[in-house]
Write an enzyme that holds these catalytic residues in place. Structure first.
Site, short mmCIF file in Angstrom:
data_model
loop_
_atom_site.label_atom_id
_atom_site.label_comp_id
_atom_site.label_asym_id
_atom_site.label_seq_id
_atom_site.Cartn_x
_atom_site.Cartn_y
_atom_site.Cartn_z
N HIS A 115 20.62 -28.30 50.34
CA HIS A 115 19.61 -27.69 51.40
C HIS A 115 19.65 -28.29 52.63
CE1 HIS A 115 15.61 -25.87 52.63
NE2 HIS A 115 15.60 -26.86 53.45
N GLU A 116 19.56 -29.72 52.75
CA GLU A 116 19.53 -30.35 53.97
C GLU A 116 21.00 -30.39 54.57
OE1 GLU A 116 16.76 -31.00 55.23
OE2 GLU A 116 15.70 -30.94 53.35
N HIS A 166 21.07 -27.09 56.63
CA HIS A 166 20.49 -27.44 57.81
C HIS A 166 21.58 -28.00 58.77
CE1 HIS A 166 16.58 -26.02 57.33
NE2 HIS A 166 16.23 -26.79 56.29
N HIS A 226 24.04 -25.56 60.03
CA HIS A 226 23.66 -24.54 61.01
C HIS A 226 23.71 -25.39 62.48
CE1 HIS A 226 20.14 -21.94 61.98
NE2 HIS A 226 21.16 -21.44 62.66
#
Ligand SMILES: [Zn+2]
Length: 721
Positions: free
Chosen positions: A508-509, A512, A515
């Protein structure tokens, strides 16, 4: 770009995590003023970043006493720069106004980057004292800039002329964003209203800090000391040893300590056979901020709600929720409520089924109990084992942290062609932190800092942080991003084994981080993760899906002793059990999100809301199952009351999940998680564009249509496949 005005600046965090503010300003393009040159020698925070890769943060040479003078100097510098833009004799243009604002405040951005790293990973009482003092002053700076009338007149002129002044699409979007952020923050208000707004914002900043300290005091000041083996019944070895270490650290060698934090309480509630102790731990944990003592937060919350409501009225909105949602993808509180309520009903039905299964199990055991809140996690685990013959703990020997980090790199390479190589000799806060250079086809893309381990003074949970945003309007500036987790270090020479949930969080991290790394825009204010808060969790959530692909698991989920890949039988069990306990997970989260939205819709400037009574009545009206409490009860809900960040915004995770579940199905429909054409579209229309276009347009370009919530319902197992 103006630090203060990027309303969405932030780090993105998983539902289970604390928030951390990221400074948005980046890079060191500005020349230090001559009068700061003198102080620079003594204060490493004020110097432009030196070293390779366009400069890196001076993390090895900063001390707590550097922060206040550096912030003061950098704040003065930003005000002077903004004033120079506002009082320019030239007619306002995009270049001399909006682009000039993007260039301003570079020193403050650099200082705040390191300040945020200390706040989240090495916070000490001395640092907290600096924070308490500086929070209202930083809020005041933001208001001074928003309320600069000459500056706003120039921004309004550039914005008004945007269609006929030959701007690029990104420049038009940025002009709109800056203008609308100023208006949103009160730039158009008459002088007395502006003055009151400043008072409110400063007061809020102070109360937020007090809220944080109070909840932290209840988490660190209260512990459960276990004195005998009998108190440990049911606990696996890993929990026993960390509880023993915690006791020793408190000078109680030979005993065991369960802290009043999520990372200690949840495993205890899952495994302890001692129902009396489970009840005690559960009651203490969910009473944080609500004990009627000096750390009780109810009076702070009442004041925060009134101040926010007053601010919203001043700004011309019915409630704080309406004001907040103006800057979101969802746009209105009603749209968020409609989505939440559509998921709430099937989730509650599922909870009733889950409770019935657990009750039946307890009855067969002859336990002679009725399932209560402190029984849920414990009996859910028992039912999981019985129903699916699946024990989450059986996965752990296959989940070595180092291998999973390599799995992240494999995923980034396969999907987007990014390559990670370790970099040595950069200045670090602590030697256990690692840095990797990211390249694509031999070209430098950015740096990835990885800080995986728990320590005193580090916030719990996991998060991503952008130390520097990608931009190219004054020459290429590469991004620097970081991922932060709280894994417990293994014994020397032993691999660090993590849970399945932690492995998902890692992906998940990293989503980011991707991104940020894949950002390809001109201006820092619209770069990387600087998107609406209810959209920012979409790229991170979708990346979680690649953990479960056979390509990743067969290569990287290797047994730490035998090196054998995770057996297919175990994988099948994992997949069969994937929608297990989703009633609990969904209701625990949604109850928090619904109370958040309803609180901020109900608050008015002149009504003193009692948070405990409001929570009780709202949950009763919703039909909250009695066996579950909110994931974050109101008196301890840091997302809402430690900053404005997620206030009337906790729904964002669900909103983003509609998109991530729907986006994953695009890969399923294409026949492979690695489908090149789909990955390219995801990059082109989501990961690389930052906030340069409306996210709804970006999503439509990726998927060919709007996101549909039925993918989410399938993912959670709330509809028949
Ligand atoms: Zn996140």
């Amino acid at each position: 770009m103006i630090r203060a005005l990027l309303f969405l600046t932030t780090v993105a965090v998983a539902t289970s995590c604390n928030t951390v503010k990221t400074p948005e300003k980046t890079s060191d393009g500005t020349t230090a003023k001559s009068d700061t040159a003198r102080t620079t020698a003594a204060n490493p925070l004020l110097a432009p970043w030196s070293g390779p890769f366009g400069g890196v943060p001076p993390l090895d040479s900063v001390r707590v006493e550097h922060f206040r003078p550096a912030l003061e100097s950098a704040m003065a510098e930003e005000l002077a720069e903004v004033d120079a833009i506002a009082t320019s004799k030239e007619p306002p243009t995009f270049e001399n106004t909006i682009a000039a604002l993007e260039r301003s405040g570079r020193t403050l951005a650099r200082v705040q980057t390191v300040y945020a790293i200390h706040a989240s990973t090495l916070s000490t009482p001395a640092f907290q004292a600096v924070e308490s003092e500086m929070a209202p002053r930083l809020a005041e700076l933001a208001d001074k800039i928003v309320q600069n009338e000459k500056l706003f007149a120039r921004i309004a002129a550039v914005y008004g002329a945007r269609e006929k002044s030959g701007l690029t699409a990104e420049q038009k979007r940025l002009a709109w964003l800056v203008h609308s952020n100023f208006v949103h923050a009160g730039a158009k208000l008459p002088a007395p209203a502006k003055a009151r707004l400043t008072e409110i914002n400063q007061r809020l900043a102070s109360v937020f800090t007090r809220f944080n300290k109070s909840v932290l005091a209840d988490e660190t000041g209260i512990v459960h000391v276990l004195a005998s083996e009998a108190d440990l019944a049911g606990l696996p070895e890993s929990i026993r040893s960390s509880a023993a270490a915690a006791a020793e650290a408190r000078g109680e060698k030979g005993k065991w300590v369960i802290a009043n934090t999520r990372s200690s309480a949840e495993p205890f509630l899952t495994y302890s056979d001692r129902r009396d102790l489970r009840e005690k731990v559960w009651r203490t944990y969910y009473a944080r901020g609500n004990n009627g003592d000096a750390n009780d937060t109810k009076v702070l919350i009442t004041e925060i709600l009134q101040l926010r409501a007053e601010r919203a009225r001043l700004l011309g909105f019915e409630t704080h929720a309406h004001w907040k949602l103006e800057k979101s993808m969802a746009k209105t509180p009603e749209a968020t409520l409609a989505l939440m309520e559509s998921v709430w009903k099937p989730a509650v039905l599922r909870v009733h089924e889950e409770v019935a299964d657990m009750q039946a199990f307890a009855d067969r055991e002859g336990a002679q109990i009725t399932i209560e809140g402190w029984d849920y996690r414990y009996y859910a685990e028992k039912v999981r084992k019985e129903k699916y013959d699946f024990d989450q703990g059986a996965l752990q020997p296959y989940l070595q942290l180092d291998n999973l980090r390599d799995a992240l790199f494999f995923t980034a390479d396969e999907l987007f062609g990014l390559e990670f190589t370790p970099v040595a000799n950069l200045p670090l806060l602590l030697p256990e932190i690692r840095v990797y250079e990211v390249k694509e086809k031999g070209q430098h893309v950015g740096l990835w800092y990885f800080d995986p381990y728990a320590r005193a003074g580090k916030r719990s949970g996991a998060w991503m942080n952008a130390y520097r945003r990608q931009e190219r309007f004054d020459g290429d500036v590469a991004t620097i991003v970081s991922n932060n987790c709280n894994f417990v270090k293994g014994a020397p020479g032993e691999p660090v084994l993590i849970s399945w949930d932690d492995a998902r969080t890692l992906f998940h991290e990293f989503g980011h981080a991707l991104h940020g790394l894949l950002s390809n825009v001109s201006y820092p204010s619209v770069s990387g993760t600087a998107v609406f808060r209810d959209y920012v969790e979409f790229p991170s959530q979708v990346v979680e899906q690649w953990l479960e692909t056979p390509e990743v698991l067969s290569r990287f989920a290797l047994h730490y002793k035998t090196g054998e890949p995770m057996p297919k039988e175990l994988l099948d069990k994992l997949q069969r059990a994937s929608t297990f306990n989703q009633g609990f997970t969904t209701v625990e989260y949604l109850a928090s999100a619904l109370v958040d939205m309803k609180l901020h819709l109900a608050a008015t400037p002149d009504k003193a809301i009692d948070p405990a009574a409001f929570e009780r009545d709202t949950l009763a009206a919703l039909g909250m199952p009695k066996e579950i409490v909110m994931r974050h009860r109101t008196t301890q809900f840091g997302h809402l009351f430690s900053s404005d960040g997620y206030a009337a915004g906790y729904y964002s995770y669900l909103w983003s999940e509609v998109h991530s579940a729907d986006a994953w199905e695009a890969f399923v429909e294409a026949g492979s998680p690695w489908d090149e054409a789909t990955a390219k579209k995801l990059r082109d229309h989501v990961f690389s564009i930052g906030n340069t276009i409306d996210p709804a347009d970006g999503y439509r370009a990726f998927r060919g249509r709007d996101a549909q919530s039925d993918a989410l319902m399938r993912e959670r197992g709330f509809v028949a496949e």
